[in-house]
Scaffold this motif. Structure first.
Motif, PDB file in Angstrom:
ATOM      1  N   VAL A 112      -7.539   1.151  -5.832  1.00  0.00           N
ATOM      2  CA  VAL A 112      -8.749   0.360  -5.664  1.00  0.00           C
ATOM      3  C   VAL A 112      -9.642   1.127  -4.703  1.00  0.00           C
ATOM      4  N   GLN A 113     -10.838   1.443  -5.140  1.00  0.00           N
ATOM      5  CA  GLN A 113     -11.760   2.204  -4.303  1.00  0.00           C
ATOM      6  C   GLN A 113     -12.977   1.342  -3.992  1.00  0.00           C
ATOM      7  N   VAL A 114     -13.289   1.238  -2.708  1.00  0.00           N
ATOM      8  CA  VAL A 114     -14.423   0.453  -2.243  1.00  0.00           C
ATOM      9  C   VAL A 114     -15.378   1.379  -1.514  1.00  0.00           C
ATOM     10  N   HIS A 115     -16.682   1.201  -1.727  1.00  0.00           N
ATOM     11  CA  HIS A 115     -17.688   2.024  -1.060  1.00  0.00           C
ATOM     12  C   HIS A 115     -18.313   1.254   0.100  1.00  0.00           C
ATOM     13  N   TYR A 116     -18.521   1.953   1.195  1.00  0.00           N
ATOM     14  CA  TYR A 116     -19.063   1.369   2.417  1.00  0.00           C
ATOM     15  C   TYR A 116     -20.263   2.189   2.885  1.00  0.00           C
ATOM     16  N   PRO A 117     -21.113   1.594   3.728  1.00  0.00           N
ATOM     17  CA  PRO A 117     -22.240   2.366   4.277  1.00  0.00           C
ATOM     18  C   PRO A 117     -21.793   3.530   5.147  1.00  0.00           C
ATOM     19  N   GLY A 118     -20.669   3.389   5.866  1.00  0.00           N
ATOM     20  CA  GLY A 118     -20.214   4.458   6.748  1.00  0.00           C
ATOM     21  C   GLY A 118     -18.853   4.157   7.323  1.00  0.00           C
ATOM     22  N   ILE A 119     -18.389   5.043   8.206  1.00  0.00           N
ATOM     23  CA  ILE A 119     -17.038   4.947   8.735  1.00  0.00           C
ATOM     24  C   ILE A 119     -16.848   3.694   9.592  1.00  0.00           C
ATOM     25  N   VAL A 175       0.836  -1.195   0.000  1.00  0.00           N
ATOM     26  CA  VAL A 175       0.000   0.000   0.000  1.00  0.00           C
ATOM     27  C   VAL A 175       0.873   1.249   0.000  1.00  0.00           C
ATOM     28  N   GLY A 176       0.374   2.316  -0.641  1.00  0.00           N
ATOM     29  CA  GLY A 176       1.091   3.575  -0.739  1.00  0.00           C
ATOM     30  C   GLY A 176       0.538   4.637   0.192  1.00  0.00           C
ATOM     31  N   GLY A 177       1.157   5.798   0.151  1.00  0.00           N
ATOM     32  CA  GLY A 177       0.894   6.853   1.120  1.00  0.00           C
ATOM     33  C   GLY A 177      -0.474   7.490   1.047  1.00  0.00           C
ATOM     34  N   GLU A 178      -1.185   7.358  -0.081  1.00  0.00           N
ATOM     35  CA  GLU A 178      -2.515   7.959  -0.206  1.00  0.00           C
ATOM     36  C   GLU A 178      -3.618   7.010   0.239  1.00  0.00           C
ATOM     37  N   THR A 179      -3.257   5.863   0.755  1.00  0.00           N
ATOM     38  CA  THR A 179      -4.254   4.895   1.197  1.00  0.00           C
ATOM     39  C   THR A 179      -5.102   5.455   2.341  1.00  0.00           C
ATOM     40  N   LEU A 180      -6.429   5.328   2.198  1.00  0.00           N
ATOM     41  CA  LEU A 180      -7.392   5.731   3.239  1.00  0.00           C
ATOM     42  C   LEU A 180      -7.278   7.214   3.593  1.00  0.00           C
ATOM     43  N   TYR A 181      -6.993   8.060   2.615  1.00  0.00           N
ATOM     44  CA  TYR A 181      -6.871   9.487   2.909  1.00  0.00           C
ATOM     45  C   TYR A 181      -8.200  10.066   3.373  1.00  0.00           C
ATOM     46  N   GLU A 182      -9.318   9.507   2.910  1.00  0.00           N
ATOM     47  CA  GLU A 182     -10.627  10.007   3.346  1.00  0.00           C
ATOM     48  C   GLU A 182     -10.820   9.789   4.850  1.00  0.00           C
ATOM     49  N   LEU A 183     -10.457   8.617   5.308  1.00  0.00           N
ATOM     50  CA  LEU A 183     -10.595   8.292   6.724  1.00  0.00           C
ATOM     51  C   LEU A 183      -9.650   9.125   7.574  1.00  0.00           C
ATOM     52  N   ARG A 184      -8.425   9.286   7.096  1.00  0.00           N
ATOM     53  CA  ARG A 184      -7.426  10.054   7.828  1.00  0.00           C
ATOM     54  C   ARG A 184      -7.866  11.511   8.004  1.00  0.00           C
ATOM     55  N   CYS A 185      -8.313  12.130   6.930  1.00  0.00           N
ATOM     56  CA  CYS A 185      -8.735  13.538   7.015  1.00  0.00           C
ATOM     57  C   CYS A 185      -9.950  13.702   7.906  1.00  0.00           C
ATOM     58  N   SER A 186     -10.897  12.796   7.816  1.00  0.00           N
ATOM     59  CA  SER A 186     -12.112  12.892   8.627  1.00  0.00           C
ATOM     60  C   SER A 186     -11.789  12.792  10.110  1.00  0.00           C
ATOM     61  N   ASP A 233     -25.779   7.995  -3.139  1.00  0.00           N
ATOM     62  CA  ASP A 233     -26.526   6.857  -2.596  1.00  0.00           C
ATOM     63  C   ASP A 233     -26.308   6.669  -1.100  1.00  0.00           C
ATOM     64  N   GLY A 234     -25.557   7.572  -0.458  1.00  0.00           N
ATOM     65  CA  GLY A 234     -25.338   7.502   0.984  1.00  0.00           C
ATOM     66  C   GLY A 234     -24.094   6.744   1.398  1.00  0.00           C
ATOM     67  N   SER A 235     -23.386   6.130   0.449  1.00  0.00           N
ATOM     68  CA  SER A 235     -22.172   5.391   0.779  1.00  0.00           C
ATOM     69  C   SER A 235     -20.973   6.338   0.868  1.00  0.00           C
ATOM     70  N   VAL A 236     -19.882   5.826   1.443  1.00  0.00           N
ATOM     71  CA  VAL A 236     -18.638   6.595   1.523  1.00  0.00           C
ATOM     72  C   VAL A 236     -17.525   5.767   0.897  1.00  0.00           C
ATOM     73  N   PRO A 237     -16.584   6.403   0.186  1.00  0.00           N
ATOM     74  CA  PRO A 237     -15.500   5.657  -0.451  1.00  0.00           C
ATOM     75  C   PRO A 237     -14.298   5.493   0.477  1.00  0.00           C
ATOM     76  N   ALA A 238     -13.561   4.425   0.272  1.00  0.00           N
ATOM     77  CA  ALA A 238     -12.260   4.227   0.906  1.00  0.00           C
ATOM     78  C   ALA A 238     -11.286   3.867  -0.205  1.00  0.00           C
ATOM     79  N   THR A 239     -10.249   4.672  -0.345  1.00  0.00           N
ATOM     80  CA  THR A 239      -9.298   4.495  -1.434  1.00  0.00           C
ATOM     81  C   THR A 239      -8.047   3.782  -0.940  1.00  0.00           C
ATOM     82  N   PHE A 240      -7.650   2.750  -1.652  1.00  0.00           N
ATOM     83  CA  PHE A 240      -6.429   2.004  -1.353  1.00  0.00           C
ATOM     84  C   PHE A 240      -5.459   2.219  -2.509  1.00  0.00           C
ATOM     85  N   GLU A 241      -4.349   2.900  -2.231  1.00  0.00           N
ATOM     86  CA  GLU A 241      -3.310   3.108  -3.231  1.00  0.00           C
ATOM     87  C   GLU A 241      -2.353   1.923  -3.187  1.00  0.00           C
ATOM     88  N   ILE A 242      -2.199   1.246  -4.312  1.00  0.00           N
ATOM     89  CA  ILE A 242      -1.378   0.044  -4.375  1.00  0.00           C
ATOM     90  C   ILE A 242      -0.153   0.306  -5.239  1.00  0.00           C
TER      91      ILE A 242
END
Length: 355
Positions: free
Chosen positions: A256-263, A201-212, A306-315
């Motif tokens: 690889v970006q996966v969408h989830y219902p929430g954090i 995994v690279g440095g941009e992995t889960l940047y959405e979660l980190r910033c939140s 649609d109410g989902s949130v993305p989680a990005t995995f930089e590979i």
């Protein structure tokens, strides 16, 4: 995004709220921003340990082993393998790009054979599969390649030099304390003209979660703890491979970006993957108010219609070869017979004029 990951997106949306709540500390958390050589460990210490050589030991490898054992013991543990299966298939694709058969291969930190399940015995004749977690090795997927499981830490490979024709690794090197040392060990166990193919995994992995989380901590606690794991930047990966002795390097990046219902579903899945935080100076917990605030910020900043949130995995993918005299070598400097300046003198082919 592949059909496997797309299917996982739909499954996560349909099962919202059905998963247990994960502990807040997860894959993204660490307060060190660089990867340094491992030092000597002291298991009773909870903070970052430092060896007499002045090098840092960022991760508690014993805790990582416990986390992976716990994840492998889950009855629905395969439910969380979607990312490892996806990246494992992409590593396998890179193996198929090499037109040769490998008599003996090594999968470092291979877990449940996420790479080998996509390979055939006409490509790899025999395989050694290692992992730090015995429970994970017990849950490995059966394939057609004769496989021998070895309980081993990725930081200390128990193999002789010049043993393997191929070494692969997927989503395990980001927990290594001494990445340069691990790459040197991989180089040593390879035969001359052997190849290493890996993904991390690279440095941009889960940047959405980190910033939140950082914004939520600022709001609720008046400050924030760093939530950036010491990932290796893609710009450094080629240098690390070169320093380890590899040549004919290839480094590329994918997302690889996966969408989830929430954090909470994001953190639950990270825990189910065995990817909870194992840094020595990890934060024990996050306050409930902070998590609730982070969930709201996550949806506000990154939420989909649609109410989902993305989680990005930089590979980050890497390929390196152990030198051998049969390999192609670059021409000597100054041996060129044509100058780039001559390109401007090339005329149009005869008969190509306008009508």
């Amino acid at each position: 995004m592949s059909s496997r990951v797309c299917g996982r997106v739909l499954q996560r949306l349909q099962t919202a709220g059905s998963a247990p709540v994960a502990s807040p500390g997860s894959w993204f958390t660490s307060s060190c921003s660089c990867r340094l050589q491992a030092g000597f460990r002291s298991e009773h210490r909870r903070d970052m340990s430092v060896s007499g050589r002045g090098t840092m030991n960022v991760f508690n490898r014993t805790m990582k082993k416990r986390q992976k054992n716990w994840a492998a013991s889950l009855q629905d543990g395969d439910h969380y393998d979607y990312l490892r299966d996806e990246v494992g298939s992409r590593v396998a694709d890179r193996v198929y790009d090499i037109a040769r058969t490998f008599p003996l291969a090594l999968d470092i930190g291979g877990g449940k054979s996420h790479i080998a399940e996509h390979l055939h015995k006409d490509m790899v004749e025999r395989l050694f599969l290692t992992d730090i977690s015995p429970q994970t090795l017990k849950r490995r997927k059966q394939g057609e390649i004769p496989t021998q499981c070895v309980l081993a830490d990725e930081e200390f490979l128990p193999f002789k030099e010049n043993t393997f024709d191929l070494v692969v690794s997927s989503l395990t090197l980001h927990w290594i304390n001494d990445l340069p040392g691990a790459l040197r060990q991989i180089h040593q166990v390879l035969k001359p003209d052997g190849v290493f193919i890996g993904a991390m995994v690279g440095g941009e992995t889960l940047y959405e979660l980190r910033c939140s989380l950082q914004l939520a901590e600022m709001e609720r606690e008046g400050g924030f703890s760093p939530h950036v794991s010491p990932y290796t930047a893609v710009t450094d990966l080629g240098n690390l491979l070169g320093q380890a002795g590899f040549n004919m390097l290839t480094v590329d990046i994918d997302e690889v970006q996966v969408h989830y219902p929430g954090i909470m579903e994001v953190m639950t899945d990270l825990q189910g993957m065995g990817e909870s935080n194992c840094a020595w100076n990890r934060r024990a917990l996050l306050h409930r108010d902070t998590i609730l605030a982070a969930a709201a910020i996550y949806k506000e900043m990154y939420g989909s219609e649609d109410g989902s949130v993305p989680a990005t995995f930089e590979i980050l993918y890497m390929i390196g070869w152990k030198p051998h005299e049969s390999q192609a070598k670059p021409a000597k400097r100054g041996s060129a017979t044509v100058s780039f300046g001559d390109l401007s003198k090339i005329s149009q082919p005869s008969g190509s004029g306008g009508s």
